[in-house]
Enzyme design. Sequence first.
Site, PDB file in Angstrom:
ATOM      1  N   LYS A  28     -81.898   7.846  15.718  1.00 25.69           N
ATOM      2  CA  LYS A  28     -80.903   6.878  16.146  1.00 25.69           C
ATOM      3  C   LYS A  28     -79.857   6.618  15.049  1.00 25.69           C
ATOM      4  CE  LYS A  28     -82.231   3.371  18.754  1.00 25.69           C
ATOM      5  NZ  LYS A  28     -81.692   3.417  20.135  1.00 25.69           N
ATOM      6  N   GLU A  29     -79.624   5.330  14.729  1.00 29.32           N
ATOM      7  CA  GLU A  29     -78.573   5.013  13.759  1.00 29.32           C
ATOM      8  C   GLU A  29     -78.901   5.419  12.323  1.00 29.32           C
ATOM      9  OE1 GLU A  29     -77.785   1.820  17.006  1.00 29.32           O
ATOM     10  OE2 GLU A  29     -79.510   2.884  16.181  1.00 29.32           O
TER      11      GLU A  29
ATOM     12  N   GLY B  77     -73.318   5.703  26.794  1.00 30.54           N
ATOM     13  CA  GLY B  77     -71.885   5.922  26.692  1.00 30.54           C
ATOM     14  C   GLY B  77     -71.536   7.389  26.520  1.00 30.54           C
TER      15      GLY B  77
ATOM     16  N   ARG C 118     -68.951  -4.018  25.982  1.00 31.97           N
ATOM     17  CA  ARG C 118     -68.387  -2.839  25.318  1.00 31.97           C
ATOM     18  C   ARG C 118     -68.788  -1.555  26.037  1.00 31.97           C
ATOM     19  NH1 ARG C 118     -72.542  -3.084  20.296  1.00 31.97           N
ATOM     20  NH2 ARG C 118     -70.961  -4.340  19.310  1.00 31.97           N
TER      21      ARG C 118
ATOM     22  N   ASP D  97     -74.744  -1.615  15.862  1.00 36.07           N
ATOM     23  CA  ASP D  97     -75.449  -2.894  15.803  1.00 36.07           C
ATOM     24  C   ASP D  97     -76.360  -3.013  14.586  1.00 36.07           C
ATOM     25  OD1 ASP D  97     -74.282  -3.773  18.156  1.00 36.07           O
ATOM     26  OD2 ASP D  97     -75.857  -2.958  19.417  1.00 36.07           O
TER      27      ASP D  97
END
Length: 797
Positions: A630-631, A704, A364, A489
């Site tokens: 982060k997430e 990314g 990805r 994720d």
Amino acid sequence: MNYGHFDADAREYVITRPDTPRAWSNYLGSRKYGGIITTGAGGYSFAHSPAEGRILRHRYNSVPMDLPGRQFYLRDAATGDFWSAAWQATAKPLDRYKTETRFGPGYATIISEYSGIRSESLYFVPLDAEHEVWRLRVTNTDATPRVLDVFSFCEFTTEWNLKNDLLNLQYTQYIGEARWRDGFIAASSCARLPEDPGNFANRDQSRHWWMTQSGGEILGHDCDREAFLGPYGGFHNPDAVVRGTCTNTDGISDNTCGAIQSRITLAPGESTEILVLLGIGRAGTRGKSVAASYTDSTRIDAELATLKTHWHSLFNMLTVHTPDAAFDHMVNTWGAYNALMTFEWSRSCSLVYTGDQRDGFGFRDTVQDCLGVTAMLPDLVRERLVLMLSAQDSSGGAQPEVRPWSHKPGHMAPTHPAEYRSDDCLWFFNAIPTYVAESGDTAFYQTMVPYADQGQATVLDHLRRAMEFNLERTGANGLPCGLLADWNDCLKLGYKGESIFVTFQLRLALKTYAEICAGQPDEKLWAESQLAALDKKIAAVCWDGEWFRWAIAEDGTVFGTKDYPEGQVYLNTQAWAILSGAASEVQSAKALQAVRDRLASDWGVALCAPPFEKTPVEVMRAVLFNPGNKENGGIFSHTQSWAVLAEVLAGDGDTAWKYYRSFLPSVQNDMADIREIEPYVHCQSTHSQFSEKAGRSRVPWLSGTASWAHFTATHHLLGIRPEPDGLRIDPCIPRDWPGFTATRQFRRMTLHIEVTNPDGKNRGIAKLTADGQSLEGNFIPASVLRDGIRIQAQLGG
């Protein structure tokens, strides 16, 4: 506070204070032979693979975080005082030690002055070479003659496999050798095994590398690490440097190194050079051949000039002049370079990424990494896309990682169903149309490419199979399943849980596929009918009243809703609802307002809010992270461009630019004490407003973010957007910009573009001319374009 500045003319970043908050780095070489270099000359080198071809040792998460790297130590023979050519190793007081580091594409220059001696060290890997060059130029700025000893030093690995070298010491401490032979250090691992050059992945073979030094009088060497450093010494005070002499010890087992001592005598004002070469192969053959070609500095200067020309020619595919110098620094040099490095290295090597378990191309990530470099490397992007298409299983899903040296299309074991990620192949619908638009290579859709496991199909059929993969794997509401993971994720929905983010990706894919198949009625009709059916399902369950939901778990739990106390607003679904065309005008306005009110900050847009603190980890693994990291409500830099693009599509250029500048590294150059990492490259994430370390950024370079940020800036903010049959000029800029100019290389033509904004608009072309010829709308057909054309566009309306 700043630690340096951009030199736009030289296309370099200049570090004027060496005590940066964290080690700042740059890249050398290529996958053939490459490495990391830092302000302190730290870092490491490797051949082919950072994880399987490591030559110079590096210890991750150490303090300092970058040593030893490639060091030059200088010692005054009369006084015994010593220092390093880069500040970090010996860290002399900065009131007496002056230094400047210049990072450019593929090289580093470190200039230092201490105790009447000026040194200039240069590090680079020549194009397509399998060796690196270190050149030290030493000048006596004192009024009296000086006698100096110069020690070069690097620490070798004993096994090229990173993990074994650092952890499996009961094995690796017995396989390394480094010996002085005929002016070379000949280093090896498992020297008594045969070489297997055709099978790099075979670890049961001998590996060989070499090091040599010229300049001054060679006085000694050390090939054993402890002999040079001492059992209780360190990189700041090696025993050999302290006492002024190497021991001429070979390295047998234990830990090996390369250390060579030269003595130089300099009259006042006199300069001399020391040259170190380090490369792979056998010292007696390859090493001698390479060294023989460096008779003086002429070749070094020519190779450096060639290296600069190579990179600058890629950057010159687009150069812009806007009212925002920070933006120009990134678009013209550092954003482009960051995207190129991410395309080259994926997520395999940095001061954070080790290469272990991420040594190849993550599927990805790699497909998205094509976006930012397509204009600069269209042929290589085509090659990379074919590689990634050949890693798509015949099921339509993907192999999670591609290691080119072991990838065998048509013969790979299919990915286990439990290992499929739902978003992998949907990124093709961003990357492939971008390549076709840039190149005009519409025939690419009919190119035959094998599947990873069995069979082959055209690129167009690969794309259809990618959509069918998600259409065949749906949950209770008919939306695509999240499977092992969607982009996030940390989201654990259960295998049949539904990802609304992937739903919007699938919608964009169907819409794009229908456009590609305009001349194939049956395929177009299929895509449009699937799109209509999907839209009904989106309307039924994806809207929460004020924003779009996040996901629906297998057990029916809804994420991203006002009815759940944590993670109520999720950036990705707000942005992608708009990017995919799923959101109505009213929904778009409300979703973007939710982002502004709940997620946006001076440092960027948080991924979600509020952060997770009580949600069970089995459901949302983001709760593992501290709030604002982060997430878990952090500013995930990858997603920032999606927020920008959503505002662009809504026509709000001021908010789009506010968001873009909030995560633009160069804007934060004077806040480097807060951001801490390099102000010339993007990062993976930044601590958000929900963190006690708000504004601190982490994991620079490989993300990314680099590709999406460069793509967003060039194609959508500047709005210079190729299409298969021409070029669209569709900028979205701040109202207070008077305009900008750009030079764009496009299909072997040079285009000169001028955009003016007399009425203070964000977006909308009122007037467009090409060489004085008026055109309707904002599109220039390919038939009108020519080399040297002058395009003028005026915003208004």
